[in-house]
Design an enzyme around this catalytic site. Sequence first.
Site, PDB file in Angstrom:
ATOM      1  N   ASP A 202       0.859  -1.169   0.000  1.00 40.18           N
ATOM      2  CA  ASP A 202       0.000   0.000   0.000  1.00 40.18           C
ATOM      3  C   ASP A 202       0.902   1.228   0.000  1.00 40.18           C
ATOM      4  O   ASP A 202       2.115   1.132   0.226  1.00 40.18           O
ATOM      5  CB  ASP A 202      -0.931  -0.013   1.211  1.00 40.18           C
ATOM      6  CG  ASP A 202      -2.231   0.741   0.953  1.00 40.18           C
ATOM      7  OD1 ASP A 202      -2.232   1.624   0.076  1.00 40.18           O
ATOM      8  OD2 ASP A 202      -3.230   0.463   1.627  1.00 40.18           O
ATOM      9  N   LEU A 203       0.334   2.384  -0.262  1.00 43.42           N
ATOM     10  CA  LEU A 203       1.141   3.598  -0.409  1.00 43.42           C
ATOM     11  C   LEU A 203       1.908   3.889   0.876  1.00 43.42           C
ATOM     12  O   LEU A 203       1.317   4.108   1.938  1.00 43.42           O
ATOM     13  CB  LEU A 203       0.239   4.783  -0.750  1.00 43.42           C
ATOM     14  CG  LEU A 203       0.933   6.111  -1.012  1.00 43.42           C
ATOM     15  CD1 LEU A 203       1.939   5.981  -2.150  1.00 43.42           C
ATOM     16  CD2 LEU A 203      -0.098   7.192  -1.325  1.00 43.42           C
TER      17      LEU A 203
END
Length: 807
Positions: free
Chosen positions: A330-331
């Site tokens: 995920d970011l």
Amino acid sequence: MRMNKIAISRSYLMLFIMVLGLGSQALGQVKKGTASPAVYKNPSAPVDARVKDLLKRMTLEEKVGQLCTLLGWDMYEKKGDSVGISEAFKTVITKRYIGSFWATLRADPWTKKTLVTGLTPKLSAKATNALQKYMMENTRLGIPLLLAEECPHGHMAIGTTVFSTSIGQASTWDPALIQEMAAAIAKEARVQGAHIGYGPVLDLVREPRWSRLEETYGEDPYLIGQMGISMVKGFQGSNINTGSNVISTLKHFTAYGSPEGGHNGGIALTGLRDLYSSYLPPFQSAIKAGALSIMASYNSIDGVPCSSNSFLLKNVLVKQWGFRGFTVSDLGGIPGVRSNHHVAATMEEAAALSINAGLDADLGGEAYSDALIKAVNDKKVTMATVDTAVAHVLRLKFAMGLFEHPYVDADVAEKSVGTAENKALAKRVAAESIVLMKNENGLLPLNKTIKNLAVIGPNADNIYNQLGDYTAPQPQEKIVTVLEGIKAKVSPDTKITYVKGCAIRDTAHASINEAVAAAQQADAVVLVLGGSSARDFETSYQSTGAAEVKSAEVAVSDMESGEGYDRVSLDLMGLQSRLLERIMATGKPVVLVLIEGRPLNINWAAQHVPAIVNAWYPGQEGGNAVADVLFGDYNPAGRLPVSIPKSVGQLPVYYNYKHASRHDYVEMDAKPLYSFGYGLSYSTFDYQHLKTNVQATGNNLKVSVTFTLKNTSKVAGDEVAQLYVRDDASAVVTAVKQLKKFKRIHLAPGEQQEVTFELLPEDLKLLNIDMKWVVEPGTFSVMVGASSDDIRLNGSFEVKQQVLCKY
């Protein structure tokens, strides 16, 4: 002398060719004029051979670049009606050899891309073509980009179709419809140049205070799995090389939706058996359906961050499930291994932990850059490990045909995005998602010729409040609000009075007295309350895109749900409860319509309001869908995919809890206000003649459950028949009941249909004391009905010998 010159010339030619890497064999080909392209450029060569050939030609820096997925919205420059690559794009390609971008076409307050500064579908196609053209013509190896986009309820870009958010999609209990929707989303994204759609979100939710419940399919692993299968099949189709399909990235792996305290990214408190039995099955089902990408979640499980969890990323995904796609963080997930979880002291250590654990790609690109290169040079990561990760990414670029067909047709994009067909589909999804919660004395449907109607509430005429998070800017005329839907539905002689009454959160400005006055003059009131995930340009955002909750001194937006907006309570915010009570005090017939992203506290409403409709966030056609239900043009059949609690003090409260000593609280009972699977209709249905039949031979087992369903009303409608099973006595503690099959069935008045569900070993298995999947001998209870707490038929069957199961 002449011969010497010729010899020297031939020597220089040989040296020149060898420098190019062609060698003596290539020299012969040059002489004959039959030079063949590199294997990786040969479309007829096997994909694995192309991957192997390309890897041999790449430097470490180029390989690491393929593992980076940078934020993409600054990679283009728009000037009027033209668009091209930006200097920022040239810089990152030159310095870092980047292979992927995320959210290139995204528009929202975080990206600062508006209807003016963002891209239309046609310009989006031109922008992605410009990016690909640069890669193909101006880089050493000509490797095309992978472009990933957010696609949970529509491609998050300007001009695309906005569907109901995922919690509404799950409320349809209609996998075929959701697959059709997913295919439409995929085509809209792909024709603009995208290759990957982030979604579906397969997080099992047992914590409604958590901000992202709207992105999920609820609390049941089987229902989530069926929705996930539909999304994957719709996104990817039968072949990702069609020009209208995208790769599906499953989110978030795993146990992300039930964080301690409801904190987004908080730790998951789950044992290994419950992890395998509850949280992992939806992901396994989607991967079995062909999902080619999966995203690691921010949380940790039992002290190990999911972004560096080799048990999940290698043992479960690869060894047990045979996953052949690529994994992505995920970011900022990999830097979070250091900054949030503190299991790495440096970025180099975080990068090494994650890639060695099997996390292929870095969304954000902060860790898989100089830090990963240093980790390889410092012998903390082997080149073989890097090659494996890069191969996972390259394999999909080849499989999608991007080396041969990196471009899209801008004219096709202009015609294929936001079509009338997709608009109609959005309305169908919204209509099927609506849950009728209460309809006392048949108040609904309302009469279209009603003389005076008051439409009141903060969500009655607010386009963004009904669209949910991960939504791009929209032109006002594209979105049909509840007020607009009602206006289009009633008689021209009907007088409609609209008053907002109050905001979702703000208490400084209200018009409650005006709303009460309008209600007093009306024959009936439609009151539209709930929540909002609508972002605005005044909200600040974290580097991950999660919204920052504003302080009390700052003007309050409506946003109380959506990523980053965790709640301490589930009460209606602001002055909404006061507005509701004042309107009810007028004595007028009131229909409460809820537009929301999570279950909110409606105890008072459930006791006092005669009719309640839950529309979740119904998308761009939500107003028309709600109006169809309110006035009887559509017979609602949505069912709750998540239980609605009476109090946060009950949490977690979900229907399929494990056998244990359970009792009521001092203040209230332990039951939810509305249970999983609940939903009313304008029709009535009767269940009869339950039969079970067991067929067992060795390790083969099939149980047929048959019953008759009849529409006993004068109104055609859908019923969602639900089959629950309980293992009556088991070696380990199991659920009191568990959904195993369901079907949405349309019946005309008086029509009946025999329904058969088939149960296989995978539906009856458990993880025994020895951590082996088996169906144990013994009796199983069968429960068939209209919801988890509305069981109409009960039966049982017996399994006489143990059945061994594969995971």
